[in-house]
Design a protein around this motif. Sequence first.
Motif, PDB file in Angstrom:
ATOM      1  N   LEU A   1       0.835  -1.196   0.000  1.00  0.00           N
ATOM      2  CA  LEU A   1       0.000   0.000   0.000  1.00  0.00           C
ATOM      3  C   LEU A   1       0.873   1.250   0.000  1.00  0.00           C
ATOM      4  N   ARG A   2       1.902   1.246   0.832  1.00  0.00           N
ATOM      5  CA  ARG A   2       2.810   2.397   0.926  1.00  0.00           C
ATOM      6  C   ARG A   2       3.563   2.600  -0.387  1.00  0.00           C
ATOM      7  N   THR A   3       4.042   1.496  -0.946  1.00  0.00           N
ATOM      8  CA  THR A   3       4.801   1.589  -2.197  1.00  0.00           C
ATOM      9  C   THR A   3       3.948   2.157  -3.316  1.00  0.00           C
ATOM     10  N   VAL A   4       2.757   1.599  -3.492  1.00  0.00           N
ATOM     11  CA  VAL A   4       1.867   2.070  -4.556  1.00  0.00           C
ATOM     12  C   VAL A   4       1.446   3.511  -4.316  1.00  0.00           C
ATOM     13  N   ALA A   5       1.243   3.878  -3.061  1.00  0.00           N
ATOM     14  CA  ALA A   5       0.886   5.262  -2.739  1.00  0.00           C
ATOM     15  C   ALA A   5       1.976   6.221  -3.199  1.00  0.00           C
ATOM     16  N   SER A   6       3.231   5.840  -2.990  1.00  0.00           N
ATOM     17  CA  SER A   6       4.328   6.710  -3.434  1.00  0.00           C
ATOM     18  C   SER A   6       4.376   6.791  -4.961  1.00  0.00           C
ATOM     19  N   LEU A   7       4.145   5.669  -5.638  1.00  0.00           N
ATOM     20  CA  LEU A   7       4.170   5.663  -7.105  1.00  0.00           C
ATOM     21  C   LEU A   7       2.989   6.439  -7.684  1.00  0.00           C
ATOM     22  N   SER A   8       1.891   6.497  -6.942  1.00  0.00           N
ATOM     23  CA  SER A   8       0.716   7.218  -7.431  1.00  0.00           C
ATOM     24  C   SER A   8       0.933   8.727  -7.436  1.00  0.00           C
ATOM     25  N   ARG A   9       2.011   9.168  -6.819  1.00  0.00           N
ATOM     26  CA  ARG A   9       2.290  10.601  -6.727  1.00  0.00           C
ATOM     27  C   ARG A   9       3.394  11.043  -7.674  1.00  0.00           C
ATOM     28  N   MET A  10       3.673  10.220  -8.673  1.00  0.00           N
ATOM     29  CA  MET A  10       4.690  10.577  -9.646  1.00  0.00           C
ATOM     30  C   MET A  10       4.319  11.869 -10.386  1.00  0.00           C
ATOM     31  N   LYS A  11       5.325  12.694 -10.619  1.00  0.00           N
ATOM     32  CA  LYS A  11       5.161  13.902 -11.431  1.00  0.00           C
ATOM     33  C   LYS A  11       5.970  13.693 -12.699  1.00  0.00           C
ATOM     34  N   THR A  12       5.299  13.276 -13.743  1.00  0.00           N
ATOM     35  CA  THR A  12       5.983  12.921 -14.981  1.00  0.00           C
ATOM     36  C   THR A  12       5.029  13.030 -16.157  1.00  0.00           C
ATOM     37  N   GLN A  13       5.595  13.264 -17.339  1.00  0.00           N
ATOM     38  CA  GLN A  13       4.830  13.249 -18.583  1.00  0.00           C
ATOM     39  C   GLN A  13       4.979  11.899 -19.279  1.00  0.00           C
ATOM     40  N   ILE A  14       5.740  10.994 -18.675  1.00  0.00           N
ATOM     41  CA  ILE A  14       5.953   9.670 -19.254  1.00  0.00           C
ATOM     42  C   ILE A  14       4.773   8.779 -18.892  1.00  0.00           C
ATOM     43  N   PRO A  15       4.051   8.263 -19.875  1.00  0.00           N
ATOM     44  CA  PRO A  15       2.919   7.375 -19.567  1.00  0.00           C
ATOM     45  C   PRO A  15       3.419   6.052 -18.990  1.00  0.00           C
ATOM     46  N   PHE A  16       2.811   5.620 -17.892  1.00  0.00           N
ATOM     47  CA  PHE A  16       3.268   4.383 -17.261  1.00  0.00           C
ATOM     48  C   PHE A  16       2.106   3.618 -16.662  1.00  0.00           C
ATOM     49  N   GLU A  17       2.346   2.355 -16.376  1.00  0.00           N
ATOM     50  CA  GLU A  17       1.396   1.490 -15.696  1.00  0.00           C
ATOM     51  C   GLU A  17       2.101   0.836 -14.516  1.00  0.00           C
ATOM     52  N   ILE A  18       1.321   0.343 -13.566  1.00  0.00           N
ATOM     53  CA  ILE A  18       1.866  -0.361 -12.408  1.00  0.00           C
ATOM     54  C   ILE A  18       1.330  -1.785 -12.416  1.00  0.00           C
ATOM     55  N   ILE A  19       2.247  -2.751 -12.338  1.00  0.00           N
ATOM     56  CA  ILE A  19       1.887  -4.164 -12.300  1.00  0.00           C
ATOM     57  C   ILE A  19       2.399  -4.748 -10.984  1.00  0.00           C
ATOM     58  N   VAL A  20       1.505  -5.321 -10.198  1.00  0.00           N
ATOM     59  CA  VAL A  20       1.894  -5.946  -8.931  1.00  0.00           C
ATOM     60  C   VAL A  20       1.615  -7.437  -9.024  1.00  0.00           C
ATOM     61  N   ILE A  21       2.655  -8.239  -8.798  1.00  0.00           N
ATOM     62  CA  ILE A  21       2.510  -9.691  -8.842  1.00  0.00           C
ATOM     63  C   ILE A  21       2.520 -10.240  -7.430  1.00  0.00           C
ATOM     64  N   ASN A  22       1.416 -10.855  -7.043  1.00  0.00           N
ATOM     65  CA  ASN A  22       1.349 -11.540  -5.759  1.00  0.00           C
ATOM     66  C   ASN A  22       2.115 -12.853  -5.893  1.00  0.00           C
ATOM     67  N   ASN A  23       3.266 -12.928  -5.226  1.00  0.00           N
ATOM     68  CA  ASN A  23       4.137 -14.095  -5.360  1.00  0.00           C
ATOM     69  C   ASN A  23       3.791 -15.159  -4.314  1.00  0.00           C
ATOM     70  N   ASN A  24       2.544 -15.650  -4.417  1.00  0.00           N
ATOM     71  CA  ASN A  24       2.078 -16.738  -3.551  1.00  0.00           C
ATOM     72  C   ASN A  24       2.102 -16.353  -2.067  1.00  0.00           C
ATOM     73  N   SER A  25       1.613 -15.160  -1.771  1.00  0.00           N
ATOM     74  CA  SER A  25       1.598 -14.667  -0.391  1.00  0.00           C
ATOM     75  C   SER A  25       0.671 -15.490   0.484  1.00  0.00           C
ATOM     76  N   GLN A  26       1.017 -15.560   1.771  1.00  0.00           N
ATOM     77  CA  GLN A  26       0.206 -16.281   2.742  1.00  0.00           C
ATOM     78  C   GLN A  26      -0.611 -15.341   3.617  1.00  0.00           C
ATOM     79  N   ASP A  27      -0.457 -14.033   3.400  1.00  0.00           N
ATOM     80  CA  ASP A  27      -1.248 -13.065   4.166  1.00  0.00           C
ATOM     81  C   ASP A  27      -2.317 -12.480   3.239  1.00  0.00           C
ATOM     82  N   ARG A  28      -2.721 -11.245   3.454  1.00  0.00           N
ATOM     83  CA  ARG A  28      -3.799 -10.651   2.661  1.00  0.00           C
ATOM     84  C   ARG A  28      -3.281  -9.657   1.617  1.00  0.00           C
ATOM     85  N   THR A  29      -2.091  -9.938   1.114  1.00  0.00           N
ATOM     86  CA  THR A  29      -1.526  -9.109   0.043  1.00  0.00           C
ATOM     87  C   THR A  29      -2.479  -9.029  -1.150  1.00  0.00           C
TER      88      THR A  29
END
Length: 285
Positions: A59-87
């Motif tokens: 959540l913290r990581t994505v929150a920081s990425l959501s505040r990017m100041k850029t003209q470069i178009p980008f996407e965010i991909i998060v891969i859940n690597n078989n987590s055992q919690d509520r990722t």
Amino acid sequence: MRQFKNPDWIADIKFEYESFEQIPSHVFDSINQDLDRVQSKEPLASIVISAWNEEVNILRTVASLSRMKTQIPFEIIVINNNSQDRTQDTIDRLHVKGLFQEKQGCGFARQMGQEQAAGKYILLADADCYYPSCWVDEMVKVLQEPGVVCVYGRYSFISEEGFPRWKLFLLEMMKDAFAEIRHIKRPYYNSFGLSMGFIREYGLKVGFVPSRWRGDDGQLCLGLMEYGKIKQVRSNKARAWTAPRTLKRTGTFSQVVKERILIEAKRFTGNFNSRMPENISMLDE
């Protein structure tokens, strides 16, 4: 000044939650508003994040990425690597492209991420880091230089009890000095997935090591050297920030410094040898 304190912008998104259940809906809503603003359906860059048991950190990581100041178009991909919690629940609540990789290991997850990415450039980020608003610009700017196929950035540690910022700053100065030496012949020893970028076309040709162990990032960098130059993003304002949890595994601050010096001393002469190793054993961040 990073010599004495953590950046002010981190305090805004350093959520003090301990579990998914504690995260209020309005926090997701606020982050998603920013994500909708900054992400593109036709990205030039794809930010790929492997997450294993990081239900709050992601959540913290994505929150920081959501505040990017850029003209470069980008996407965010998060891969859940078989987590055992509520990722997975956290990922599902965020406006990002979510994937699931049941095979344990960053190499498996990052390989899936780059295969599913739409961008020309891949930027690797870690699920427990914070990224300044200029990070995408600074990474892609160097990656777009002629002949460059891979870049890596610098990083700093967030101060915690027993690890004050001024001590961590001295450690970072030492770390950066060693990195400059390693970069001459062996830049792959500096290429950590917490701040790394490469051209997807060549990344797909090399591929990530299918292993559950560390070193997939450096091994990819080693393979990319066949296709072009590896460059360091030296911009201090573009540093990724991470908690010192890997340092704490070693013990006290003095024990950390001693261990780092011993490791670097053992392989110092090898830094000037262009011989390529078959396997790369990376230092923890």
